[in-house]
Design a protein around this motif. Structure first.
Motif, PDB file in Angstrom:
ATOM      1  N   ARG A 343     -15.398   2.237   1.857  1.00 17.47           N
ATOM      2  CA  ARG A 343     -14.761   1.305   0.938  1.00 17.47           C
ATOM      3  C   ARG A 343     -15.480  -0.036   1.014  1.00 17.47           C
ATOM      4  N   SER A 344     -15.340  -0.833  -0.059  1.00 17.27           N
ATOM      5  CA  SER A 344     -15.966  -2.149  -0.051  1.00 17.27           C
ATOM      6  C   SER A 344     -15.277  -3.043   0.975  1.00 17.27           C
ATOM      7  N   LYS A 345     -16.030  -3.937   1.557  1.00 22.52           N
ATOM      8  CA  LYS A 345     -15.508  -4.806   2.613  1.00 22.52           C
ATOM      9  C   LYS A 345     -14.409  -5.710   2.060  1.00 22.52           C
ATOM     10  N   GLY A 346     -13.284  -5.775   2.782  1.00 21.50           N
ATOM     11  CA  GLY A 346     -12.163  -6.597   2.329  1.00 21.50           C
ATOM     12  C   GLY A 346     -11.470  -6.031   1.105  1.00 21.50           C
ATOM     13  N   CYS A 347     -11.521  -4.701   0.969  1.00 25.68           N
ATOM     14  CA  CYS A 347     -11.010  -4.048  -0.245  1.00 25.68           C
ATOM     15  C   CYS A 347      -9.504  -4.110  -0.392  1.00 25.68           C
ATOM     16  N   CYS A 348      -8.769  -4.215   0.753  1.00 25.09           N
ATOM     17  CA  CYS A 348      -7.413  -3.670   0.756  1.00 25.09           C
ATOM     18  C   CYS A 348      -6.365  -4.663   1.244  1.00 25.09           C
ATOM     19  N   GLU A 349      -6.361  -5.835   0.654  1.00 25.57           N
ATOM     20  CA  GLU A 349      -5.421  -6.876   1.051  1.00 25.57           C
ATOM     21  C   GLU A 349      -3.982  -6.451   0.784  1.00 25.57           C
ATOM     22  N   VAL A 350      -3.090  -6.818   1.699  1.00 22.98           N
ATOM     23  CA  VAL A 350      -1.662  -6.534   1.533  1.00 22.98           C
ATOM     24  C   VAL A 350      -1.073  -7.505   0.510  1.00 22.98           C
ATOM     25  N   LEU A 351      -0.242  -6.972  -0.390  1.00 22.13           N
ATOM     26  CA  LEU A 351       0.379  -7.768  -1.453  1.00 22.13           C
ATOM     27  C   LEU A 351       1.861  -8.038  -1.207  1.00 22.13           C
ATOM     28  N   GLY A 352       2.427  -7.412  -0.183  1.00 27.73           N
ATOM     29  CA  GLY A 352       3.841  -7.626   0.117  1.00 27.73           C
ATOM     30  C   GLY A 352       4.536  -6.313   0.440  1.00 27.73           C
ATOM     31  N   ARG A 362      -3.774  -3.595  -2.165  1.00 27.65           N
ATOM     32  CA  ARG A 362      -4.900  -3.245  -3.018  1.00 27.65           C
ATOM     33  C   ARG A 362      -5.608  -2.061  -2.377  1.00 27.65           C
ATOM     34  N   LEU A 363      -6.041  -1.128  -3.216  1.00 25.24           N
ATOM     35  CA  LEU A 363      -6.724   0.049  -2.689  1.00 25.24           C
ATOM     36  C   LEU A 363      -7.721   0.535  -3.739  1.00 25.24           C
ATOM     37  N   GLN A 364      -8.904  -0.063  -3.744  1.00 25.37           N
ATOM     38  CA  GLN A 364      -9.906   0.324  -4.720  1.00 25.37           C
ATOM     39  C   GLN A 364     -10.367   1.749  -4.454  1.00 25.37           C
ATOM     40  N   PRO A 365     -10.616   2.580  -5.516  1.00 23.32           N
ATOM     41  CA  PRO A 365     -10.527   2.190  -6.921  1.00 23.32           C
ATOM     42  C   PRO A 365      -9.142   2.378  -7.533  1.00 23.32           C
ATOM     43  N   ALA A 366      -8.118   2.629  -6.707  1.00 27.90           N
ATOM     44  CA  ALA A 366      -6.788   2.893  -7.258  1.00 27.90           C
ATOM     45  C   ALA A 366      -6.157   1.659  -7.875  1.00 27.90           C
ATOM     46  N   GLY A 367      -6.512   0.480  -7.393  1.00 25.99           N
ATOM     47  CA  GLY A 367      -5.894  -0.735  -7.910  1.00 25.99           C
ATOM     48  C   GLY A 367      -4.803  -1.199  -6.976  1.00 25.99           C
ATOM     49  N   ILE A 368      -3.635  -0.575  -7.017  1.00 24.74           N
ATOM     50  CA  ILE A 368      -2.532  -0.897  -6.114  1.00 24.74           C
ATOM     51  C   ILE A 368      -1.939   0.411  -5.600  1.00 24.74           C
ATOM     52  N   ALA A 369      -1.628   0.432  -4.312  1.00 25.09           N
ATOM     53  CA  ALA A 369      -0.999   1.614  -3.698  1.00 25.09           C
ATOM     54  C   ALA A 369       0.236   1.192  -2.931  1.00 25.09           C
TER      55      ALA A 369
END
Length: 393
Positions: A343-352, A362-369
């Motif tokens: 996965r790309s670096k820093g791909c998966c920031e928590v949104l809450g 965030r979960l590229q390429p899914a967008g949001i998981a």
């Protein structure tokens, strides 16, 4: 048909489908059993009718059982602290799935009762690609036309999108944008704008009950949501964890140090910022060689749990992408979602968190998981979403 033949058929008719069989085999065997039962029932009834002098035409059902396996949408790992998403995400219906849709009305024409999310489209150069969009709880996507927040910047001239996780209030009624030398607050229910002058390069916003905490390098302000009065607060806006909206105005502020040699969880008094306690972030519950190397992005509290994206050491590499859930009192890591190396670096920031105890990320390429740490379930929410998202609490 003699008595022995009838007894054998009746024995077959009560055969059960063993629950230990896989789904496809179970469906096939169940279909065979159902067909046998129908056939046996028909023969038995025919024998009875013939014995009574009556003949009837019986037609067994021709509906076949499903020929495909029922693939689970969940890969639960109930027992282990390390969990992984499935290779292919499913996307159950979700109100947030519309956040990437084009805007159909302007906010000034039709304010929201409550916003579910903000979305800032970005181009390939990571520059704003059109107005900020607002997804209302009515499912309508609006464009933010009453103000155009500028990108945030630091004293080195580096810029970032104005929309970041944390800018939307937990009740979905107000958005707060950090700007150089000011805080912009937009009442999304009336489409009105308020500008609060502050000093410095301001980049990040955290909603904390009746206050908005805003800051950048070297300074953090606490701004009263109603009056706009501001005061300095001795906390790091970069390491500050978003409080649980249900915790109240006097709930402690939590900071989590991000770097490997400083992975600490620090509790501070809500109003003064005075340090109350400090604990080391520990991963004793994780199987070796798993450990947290470094946190990134915003941390979020939900009751006694804290979720934040991290780079981890996994059983494959150092520096894998992951999300950690910690005990917010002790700093102990309870669960890790291992997102792997590709996965790309820093791909998966928590949104809450959502109100069912799931972590949104965030979960590229899914967008949001959506991830349920208690069960290991991971499902998709929004597919490809080229931009920045902020969700309401």
């Amino acid at each position: 048909m003699n008595e022995q033949d009838l007894r054998q058929l009746l024995t077959v008719s009560v055969e059960d489908v063993l629950p230990s069989q896989p789904a496809a085999a179970g469906w096939e065997r169940a279909g065979r059993t159902r067909r046998r039962r129908r056939a046996v029932g028909a023969i038995a009834l025919a024998v009875t009718l013939v014995g009574g002098g009556t003949v009837a035409l019986l037609r067994p059902s021709v509906d076949p059982p499903p020929t495909h396996s029922v693939a689970p949408t969940v890969e639960p790992t109930h027992a282990g602290p390390v969990q992984r998403p499935p290779a292919e995400l499913t996307f159950p219906p979700d109100p947030l799935a519309r956040v990437g849709n084009p805007a159909t009305v302007r906010l000034s024409e039709r304010p929201v009762e409550r916003a579910l999310a903000l979305f800032q489209p970005m181009d390939e150069e990571y520059r704003a690609d059109g107005p900020i969009r607002i997804l209302g709880d009515d499912g309508v996507v609006r464009s933010l036309d009453v103000v155009t927040p500028a990108p945030t910047r630091d004293d080195g001239g580096n810029e970032a999108a104005a929309v970041k996780p944390g800018v939307l209030s937990p009740d979905g009624r107000t958005a707060a944008f950090a700007q150089t030398n000011e805080l912009i607050m937009v009442d999304l229910t009336t489409a009105t704008v308020r500008r609060i002058p502050l000093d410095g390069y301001l980049e990040l916003v955290v909603w904390a009950s009746d206050r908005v905490l805003v800051g950048g390098e070297g300074r953090t302000y606490a701004v009263d949501r109603v009056s706009g009065a501001a005061s300095r607060l001795d906390v790091s806006i970069w390491n500050l964890v978003v409080p649980d909206p249900a915790a109240g105005r006097e709930a402690a502020l939590i900071e989590v140090g991000s770097e490997r040699n400083g992975l600490t969880l620090r509790s501070r008094a809500a109003r003064s910022g005075a340090v109350r306690s400090e604990e080391k972030v520990t991963g004793a519950a994780l199987p070796k060689p798993y450990q947290i190397d470094e946190f990134y992005g915003r941390g979020w509290l939900h009751g006694g749990r804290l979720a934040r994206a991290a780079w981890i050491t996994s059983d494959e590499i150092i520096g894998a992408e992951g999300v950690a859930v910690l005990d917010a009192r002790t700093g102990a890591v309870a669960q890790v979602l291992d997102l792997g190396r590709d996965r790309s670096k820093g791909c998966c920031e928590v949104l809450g968190w959502d109100n069912r105890g799931a972590v949104l990320l965030r979960l590229q390429p899914a967008g949001i998981a959506r991830w349920y740490p208690e069960t290991g379930e991971v499902t998709g929410v929004v597919r490809d979403l080229p931009g920045v998202v902020a969700l309401a609490g």
